[in-house]
Scaffold this motif. Structure first.
Motif, mmCIF file in Angstrom:
data_model
loop_
_atom_site.group_PDB
_atom_site.id
_atom_site.type_symbol
_atom_site.label_atom_id
_atom_site.label_comp_id
_atom_site.label_asym_id
_atom_site.label_seq_id
_atom_site.Cartn_x
_atom_site.Cartn_y
_atom_site.Cartn_z
ATOM 1 N N GLU A 142 16.678 5.163 11.828
ATOM 2 C CA GLU A 142 15.099 6.683 11.591
ATOM 3 C C GLU A 142 14.389 6.915 12.458
ATOM 4 O O GLU A 142 13.447 7.215 13.206
ATOM 5 N N LYS A 181 0.480 -1.338 -0.160
ATOM 6 C CA LYS A 181 0.341 0.048 0.068
ATOM 7 C C LYS A 181 0.728 1.502 0.198
ATOM 8 O O LYS A 181 0.587 2.109 -0.421
ATOM 9 N N GLY A 185 5.523 2.584 -0.478
ATOM 10 C CA GLY A 185 6.302 1.800 -0.585
ATOM 11 C C GLY A 185 7.500 2.945 0.070
ATOM 12 O O GLY A 185 7.273 4.078 -0.310
ATOM 13 N N LYS A 237 10.442 9.958 5.048
ATOM 14 C CA LYS A 237 9.873 9.005 5.274
ATOM 15 C C LYS A 237 9.934 7.789 6.592
ATOM 16 O O LYS A 237 8.941 7.192 6.663
ATOM 17 N N ALA A 238 11.073 8.182 7.291
ATOM 18 C CA ALA A 238 10.847 7.359 8.769
ATOM 19 C C ALA A 238 10.282 7.899 9.490
ATOM 20 O O ALA A 238 9.490 6.671 10.162
ATOM 21 N N GLN A 239 9.456 8.931 9.862
ATOM 22 C CA GLN A 239 8.702 9.999 10.766
ATOM 23 C C GLN A 239 7.168 9.512 9.944
ATOM 24 O O GLN A 239 6.193 8.745 10.575
ATOM 25 N N ARG A 240 7.592 9.565 8.556
ATOM 26 C CA ARG A 240 6.067 9.103 8.107
ATOM 27 C C ARG A 240 5.474 7.532 8.316
ATOM 28 O O ARG A 240 4.149 6.914 8.692
ATOM 29 N N LEU A 241 6.597 6.686 8.296
ATOM 30 C CA LEU A 241 6.409 5.055 8.491
ATOM 31 C C LEU A 241 6.121 5.107 9.725
ATOM 32 O O LEU A 241 5.042 4.289 10.933
ATOM 33 N N ALA A 242 6.179 5.861 10.992
ATOM 34 C CA ALA A 242 6.248 5.866 12.019
ATOM 35 C C ALA A 242 4.600 6.759 12.651
ATOM 36 O O ALA A 242 3.734 5.946 13.198
ATOM 37 N N GLN A 279 2.154 3.342 -2.558
ATOM 38 C CA GLN A 279 1.635 4.642 -2.722
ATOM 39 C C GLN A 279 3.143 5.351 -1.890
ATOM 40 O O GLN A 279 3.338 4.814 -1.517
ATOM 41 N N MET A 280 3.701 6.383 -2.400
ATOM 42 C CA MET A 280 5.499 5.889 -2.532
ATOM 43 C C MET A 280 5.745 7.452 -1.356
ATOM 44 O O MET A 280 5.046 8.407 -1.782
ATOM 45 N N ILE A 281 6.180 6.493 -0.592
ATOM 46 C CA ILE A 281 6.682 7.720 0.212
ATOM 47 C C ILE A 281 7.680 8.835 -0.084
ATOM 48 O O ILE A 281 8.538 7.722 -0.142
ATOM 49 N N VAL A 324 15.136 10.841 4.456
ATOM 50 C CA VAL A 324 15.406 9.867 5.128
ATOM 51 C C VAL A 324 14.780 9.843 6.234
ATOM 52 O O VAL A 324 13.916 9.035 6.648
ATOM 53 N N GLN A 325 14.990 11.560 6.571
ATOM 54 C CA GLN A 325 14.075 11.954 8.214
ATOM 55 C C GLN A 325 12.947 11.572 8.120
ATOM 56 O O GLN A 325 11.895 11.129 8.526
ATOM 57 N N TYR A 338 -2.041 2.517 13.132
ATOM 58 C CA TYR A 338 -2.612 1.126 13.550
ATOM 59 C C TYR A 338 -2.630 0.975 14.571
ATOM 60 O O TYR A 338 -3.938 0.041 15.092
ATOM 61 N N PHE A 389 10.696 5.887 17.971
ATOM 62 C CA PHE A 389 10.836 5.465 19.023
ATOM 63 C C PHE A 389 10.713 5.359 19.953
ATOM 64 O O PHE A 389 10.468 4.888 20.994
ATOM 65 N N ILE A 440 2.238 5.901 10.295
ATOM 66 C CA ILE A 440 1.396 4.764 9.665
ATOM 67 C C ILE A 440 1.229 3.668 11.003
ATOM 68 O O ILE A 440 0.207 3.203 11.437
ATOM 69 N N ILE A 441 2.462 3.327 11.758
ATOM 70 C CA ILE A 441 2.145 2.342 13.112
ATOM 71 C C ILE A 441 1.630 2.768 13.820
ATOM 72 O O ILE A 441 0.572 2.483 14.494
ATOM 73 N N ARG A 442 2.084 4.053 14.219
ATOM 74 C CA ARG A 442 1.151 4.634 16.098
ATOM 75 C C ARG A 442 -0.518 4.289 15.377
ATOM 76 O O ARG A 442 -1.441 4.397 15.898
#
Lengths: 322, 264
Positions: A316, A303, A305, B250-255, B241-243, B247-248, B261, A321, B257-259
């Motif tokens: 990072e 979903k 990438g 990208k990781a912030q967006r990933l974090a 959907q590409m983020i 690097v920072q 969820y 966290f 999404i995890i939060r």
């Protein structure tokens, strides 16, 4: 091509009909009208009639039971059964699953009987009366369309988990068919379940962070184990990691490992997305893939990438966290 | 005693690639080649049998392909194969795995191995067809997707462990000669030493034409194949959907999404 319809060989194991059988029945519906509009399901085994009810669903016109000496799958028996059913039905199309059982005899059958043949097919069409089967090529980066000029019968092994079954019960005609069974050249032993070696079962958890070949070396596993714990995920992996012994087999997601049945969030890091891996996780609602190769096939099921280095992203993410 | 190991030169696409003008393959300029990963496990298994044997075992690697395929045969020689054969003829262009298997069967007929070990599939096209088609052309017993093997040189029988879906295993005992297609993970393929690579470079590669095998051109190429490539197309890009960003970012967006969820 023949107009004798479509022949499907049911797959069963350990007393259970394998779900791929219903997928094949579903796949047949889209093309049946082009080849004689008749779908026959053949069941082979000492207790073939046990599975008649399970294959009696809408879209099946006829069920053939073929009583063989063996209860379970045997390559030579499957090949002989398919030969007998083919001469009885004279089908245009024989549909099998792209499964380990089919991999064991379908190519031998096609070679011996001079049929058309293709494996891991995920789309079936008729174009101007010609059968066209589509499969992946070059690591699933291109779609390859195949045709089968001059073949009366074509055998196709279809990718599992691709054609959605419709299971309304029905009442097709049932008859038995006899075949002459070859002398046994191989003795198939009992099924051996994979041994439980680890504390976790990746099929039971809802959040998985998986690492693949991109992790590079065994010493790097530890930091991703810690990262998984930090974000509240269970660490999973792709096949090469389990094969190398870096993580136990029970953490392997994919066709030969576990299917992430309960997973809702799946982070794939350094996993290119071999078809066998995708089989275990492509159904997951939210997949986030991190890979350096923007063409990696994992991005086709993800979903979200991220094109990037899994170590940099991990570093990072750890800060986020902390 | 011989073990025949059919190997394939597989092709991987470069990041930017295009379909060739005829629409039926990719532009060969965009391809990088290597020894098929599954075949490297098959070769290693053959070499392990040879090393454990008290009798003389010869490991013969064979491939079907044009001259540049010599490179993978040299890799096989460096990793322990004793001999390398290559079969090619321009009439083989367009051959599918079933036509290739017919050529390999002719080679096996002449080499008379006790065992044929080959990869369960190839990493580029993944047909999982050649080995089992070969067994039919030879009319030999066969097991596909073998993840374990109990066999010592000279044995009349072998026990192959086939790997089924979800990691289920099953032993199959069979009479030799036989064809086994080898799954990843059955062993740990070795790396070739620099010395072995140098020695392999000096070893001969035996080249055979169709006529050397007594085969007619009509049994290979498109005429001898069970399928024909009609066209190749680049599939539409996946739905990811590409983020983007640093690097920072990208990781912030990933974090995030995890939060989200975990909060849901």
């Amino acid at each position: 091509m023949s107009m004798g319809g479509i022949l499907i060989l049911a797959e069963h194991r350990d007393g259970e009909l394998r779900p791929v059988t219903h997928e094949l029945i579903a796949a047949a519906q889209g093309v049946r009208r082009s080849v004689g509009d008749r779908v026959t399901v053949a069941i082979v085994g000492a207790q073939a009639e046990r599975f008649v009810r399970a294959v009696s669903v809408e879209g099946v016109d006829q069920v053939l039971t073929m009583a063989s000496p063996q209860t379970e799958f045997d390559t030579d028996v499957a090949e002989a059964a398919l030969a007998a059913a083919m001469s009885d039905i004279e089908p245009a199309l024989i549909l099998l699953g792209h499964t380990v059982d089919s991999m064991s005899y379908a190519a031998a059958f096609a070679t011996r009987h001079g049929t058309g043949f293709a494996t891991d097919v995920f789309r079936l069409d008729f174009d101007g009366g010609e059968l066209v089967a589509t499969r992946g090529g070059y690591g699933q980066k291109v779609n390859v369309e195949l045709d089968f000029p001059g073949r009366r019968t074509v055998v196709l092994c279809l990718r599992t988990g691709t054609f959605k079954p419709d299971l309304k019960p029905a009442d097709p005609a049932v008859r038995s068919l006899t075949a002459s069974w070859p002398p046994a050249r191989a003795r198939f032993g009992p099924f051996i379940a994979p041994c439980a070696t680890d504390d976790v079962d990746v099929s039971a958890v809802d959040f998985i962070l998986s690492v693949g070949r991109g992790v590079g070396e065994e010493d790097n596993i530890g930091q991703f184990r810690e990262l998984a714990t930090l974000v509240g995920a269970t660490l999973g992996c792709s096949r090469p990691i389990a094969d190398s012994g870096w993580l136990p087999k029970s953490r392997q997601v994919g066709q030969s490992g576990k299917t992430a049945v309960s997973c809702k969030l799946y982070i794939a890091m350094g996993i290119s997305g071999a078809i066998q891996h995708l089989a275990g996780m492509k159904h997951v609602e939210t997949v986030i893939a991190v890979n350096t190769d923007s063409n990696a096939s994992i991005f086709s099921v993800a979903k979200y990438g991220i094109v990037g280095d899994m170590f940099e992203i991990a570093a990072e993410l750890r800060k986020q966290f902390a | 005693m011989k073990i025949l190991v059919p190997v394939k030169r597989v092709a991987a696409l470069e990041d930017d690639f295009q379909i060739f003008a005829d629409g039926r393959d990719v532009d060969p300029e965009c391809l990088n080649y290597d020894l098929n990963e599954w075949d490297s496990f098959a070769l290693e298994q053959a070499v392990l049998i040879k090393e454990a044997a008290s009798t003389d075992v010869q490991v013969v690697a064979v491939t079907v392909g044009p001259e540049p395929c010599d490179e993978i045969l040299r890799a096989c020689l460096a990793k322990g194969a004793d001999r390398a054969l290559r079969v090619w003829d321009d009439s083989m262009l367009g051959s599918d795995p079933i036509a290739i298997a017919r050529v390999l069967a002719a080679v096996a007929g002449r080499q008379a191995p006790q065992l044929v070990l080959t990869g369960a599939q190839s990493s580029d096209h993944g047909h999982a067809t050649t080995g089992i088609a070969l067994s039919a052309a030879l009319d030999w017993p066969h097991v596909a997707v073998v993840a374990g093997l109990k066999y010592a040189a000279g044995d009349a029988r072998a026990t192959a462990t086939r790997e089924l879906e979800a990691g289920l295993l099953q032993d199959v005992e069979l009479v030799l000669p036989a064809v086994l297609t080898i799954q990843l993970g059955i062993n740990k393929p070795r790396y070739a030493s620099l010395r072995a690579i140098k020695q392999a470079a000096a070893k001969p590669i035996e080249v055979l034409a169709l006529s050397d095998l007594g085969l007619a051109a009509s049994v290979v190429g498109e005429a001898g194949s069970a399928s024909r490539v009609r066209r190749m197309v680049i599939p539409e890009k996946g739905r990811a959907q590409m983020i983007e960003g640093t690097v920072q970012q990208k990781a912030q967006r990933l974090a995030q999404i995890i939060r989200e969820y975990k909060a849901a």
